[in-house]
Design a protein around this motif. Structure first.
Motif: not given
Lengths: 441, 187
Positions: A276, A278, A299, A302-303, A305-306, A309-310
């Motif tokens: 995840e 970027p 991070h 944040a990762l 959550r990403r 979600r993905t």
């Protein structure tokens, strides 16, 4: 008879004294001189009239020698672990209490020594000093299971509610064992213990959030975290080539085999998160993920959550595909209506939790169940991004043979059935003969 | 009763232990000689007899006490015990099937979610206890129905209790507690 509390029957005064007259004790009223009571002709000895042999010749009860030795052992263990004086006092109190309880007073000296270690352990836990049972069993040179059994019995008897030690707390103490500073190893391999601990703690927290820690032994997890932290703090080719075996050798610790599995599991999780990031162009594999560990840990929320979600979006796409397939096949209203209800229920549940990564996926579960009847329990572990590893790689259960349904317990038992369990007389004779022959030879 | 829980959860009874008495002395050597599927253990003083249908193992003592293990339901245990008593009768003993009692039931159940054991233990102290270094499961003991539940982080639970009804009640009682520890509390 004491003089206090008596009153003279003649004048009612309460000042009565003991008077020795002609070796006979008398209680005499001071005011009027009348004798209130007379002792027996034989002088009553001090401390009661009967003189018992056992009492007069008894040696004063000395405290148990083993108890004293045990208390000293408790003190020694506390000193080795360098704990507070409070913990030392508390553990001595607990040891004394447990020692004198009936379940521990008659056990072997070895068990009593283990009990000493357990009392230190429980005091450390109550006063928030993180140590593991493994440390205590190392100190006592005892089997960890034996230590565990005695610990649980002691806690039950003394009615103690000790908090569980979390892995992150023990991490610091554990990392002190690893001799990986500049004093012990060449600069290429050396690492500052503070930085190492900090990163290892972050790795363990990530592992805890992704179901790697729950239910597992803490020490292999800590070892895996320290190894990965060490590799990632300076991900040179030299360090990356170092296997866990070699790392334990240079750090002078005993390797734990499960640590290898934990390393694999942690690397898998790191890969899932690494995907995840970027700014990473190349594919993240377990081989090159160690270089990304610093970014991933910085991070990680944040990762996470990403990634969730993905995963959810991917699954939604899959669900919708399968739903439209189903709708086209069946062409009925009712299943879709019930699935809509389920969807509503699930979104409610998801709203309450705020993170419904697997709630929406129960809808296809209903459909998939009707489709594949061969696979009775859809493995929910495969649908979720993070799950305990043994759910993701679930063992295939042998299909149960449906035996004897509708048994009532009071059925008829036929003779022929029972006869199959009994030897015929000829068989019995043969059996006895064979046994005799075998015994003789 | 929460109906949505019931049809999602499959409580599978894997073992039922029952005892009964034959009210007569049993000669273990005779049983060992004349019975098939029999293992004699003179050092312990008992005979192990295995039945094929239902699949049951019975420990028989000379005092006449028999313990049957391996059944998958209470009725099966009763049937197996009666079969065994008939068998002993046929061997020549004056057996009277009495004092049949189911002593222990072991069941497994699988939750469709993982359980965070540390949170579960913290929420339910002191009824729940968890020592990761000793055993991977958290133990939850319900005193009033005398049931013990072992909760694993994968969501599987094993329940032991004195009878099947208690086991079912125990699962019902523990389900909401497990449900609230599905996800780690700190995120």
């Amino acid at each position: 008879m004491s003089a206090a509390g008596l009153s003279c029957p003649a004048c009612g005064s309460s000042s009565i004294v003991r008077d020795d007259l002609y070796s006979q004790t008398q209680l005499v009223c001071v005011d009027c001189g009348s004798v209130v009571a007379e002792g027996a002709l034989v002088d009553d000895p001090v401390g009661g009239s009967d003189v018992s042999y056992s009492r007069t010749t008894a040696v004063t009860k000395k405290p148990c020698v083993n108890l004293i030795k045990g208390l000293q052992r408790v003190k020694a263990i506390c000193r080795i672990l360098r704990v507070h004086a409070e913990i030392e006092d508390l553990s001595q109190t607990y040891y004394k209490q447990a020692y004198q309880h009936e379940s521990f007073i008659k056990v072997s000296l070895q068990k009593k020594e283990v009990l000493a270690g357990c009392s230190v352990l429980v005091s450390c836990r109550l006063l928030n000093w993180p140590i593991t049972m493994g440390t205590i069993s190392c100190l006592l040179d005892a089997d960890p299971m034996a230590v565990g059994a005695i610990y649980q019995e002691m806690v039950k008897i003394l009615n103690i509610e000790a908090p569980i030690v979390s892995v992150t707390d023990v991490m610091e103490a554990h990392s002190q064992e690893y001799k990986i500073s500049l004093l012990h190893v060449p600069e290429e391999l050396a690492e500052d213990s503070k930085a190492l601990t900090k990163r290892a703690v972050a790795l363990v927290e990530l592992a805890a959030d992704t179901w790697i820690v729950t239910g597992r032994r803490p020490i292999p997890i800590m070892m895996a975290a320290i190894y990965l932290a060490w590799q990632s703090l300076k991900p040179s080719k030299h360090r990356l080539k170092f296997s866990l075996d070699k790392f334990c050798q240079i750090a002078k610790v005993n390797k734990h085999k499960p640590a290898l599995k934990r390393i694999t599991e942690m690397k898998e999780v790191l890969c899932k998160l690494g995907k995840e990031i970027p700014w990473v162009r190349e594919a993240v594999t377990p081989d090159n993920v160690v270089r990304q560990v610093e970014d991933i840990l910085n991070h990680r929320y944040a990762l996470l959550r990403r990634a969730l979600r993905t995963h959810e979006d991917e699954h939604q796409a899959d669900c919708e595909d399968s739903l439209t397939e189903e709708a086209a096949e069946l062409g009925e209203r009712t299943p879709t209506a019930s699935s809509v209800e389920q969807c509503e229920l699930n979104t409610e549940v998801a709203e309450r939790q705020g993170d419904g990564d697997d709630s929406r996926c129960t809808v296809p579960a209903l459909h998939s169940e009707t489709r594949d009847s061969q696979d009775p329990a859809p493995n929910w572990g495969k649908r979720v991004l993070f799950a305990p590893p043994c759910v993701i790689h679930a063992k295939r259960r042998r299909t149960e043979q449906p035996e004897l349904k509708d048994v009532t317990g009071d059925e008829e038992i036929s003779d022929s059935e029972i006869d199959s369990y009994i030897r015929t007389p000829r068989e019995a004779r043969d059996f006895a003969l064979t046994k005799k022959i075998l015994e003789k030879s | 009763m929460d109906s949505s829980n019931d049809d999602a959860l499959d409580i599978i009874v894997t073992n039922v232990v029952a005892t009964f008495r034959t009210r007569c002395h049993l000669n273990l050597r005779t049983i060992a000689l004349e019975g098939t599927n029999v293992i004699y253990k003179p050092e312990v003083g008992k005979v192990l007899m295995k039945l094929r249908k239902p699949k049951i193992t019975a420990s028989i003592w000379s005092s006449g006490k028999v313990i049957c293990t391996g059944a998958t339901s209470e009725d099966e245990a009763k049937l197996g015990s009666r079969r065994l008593a008939r068998c002993l009768q046929k061997l020549g003993f004056k057996v009277r099937f009495s004092a049949f009692k189911v002593v222990n039931v072991l069941a497994v159940c699988s939750m469709p979610f993982a359980v965070h054991l540390i949170d579960f233990t913290k929420n339910n102290r002191p009824i729940a206890s968890y020592e990761p270094e000793l055993h991977p499961a958290a133990t939850y003991r319900i005193k009033n129905i005398k049931a013990t539940i072992q909760v694993f982080s994968t969501g599987s639970i094993t329940v032991t209790g004195p009878n099947v009804q208690n086991v079912a009640t125990a699962v019902e009682q523990v389900y909401p507690l497990l449900f609230e520890c599905r996800k780690p509390l700190c995120k």
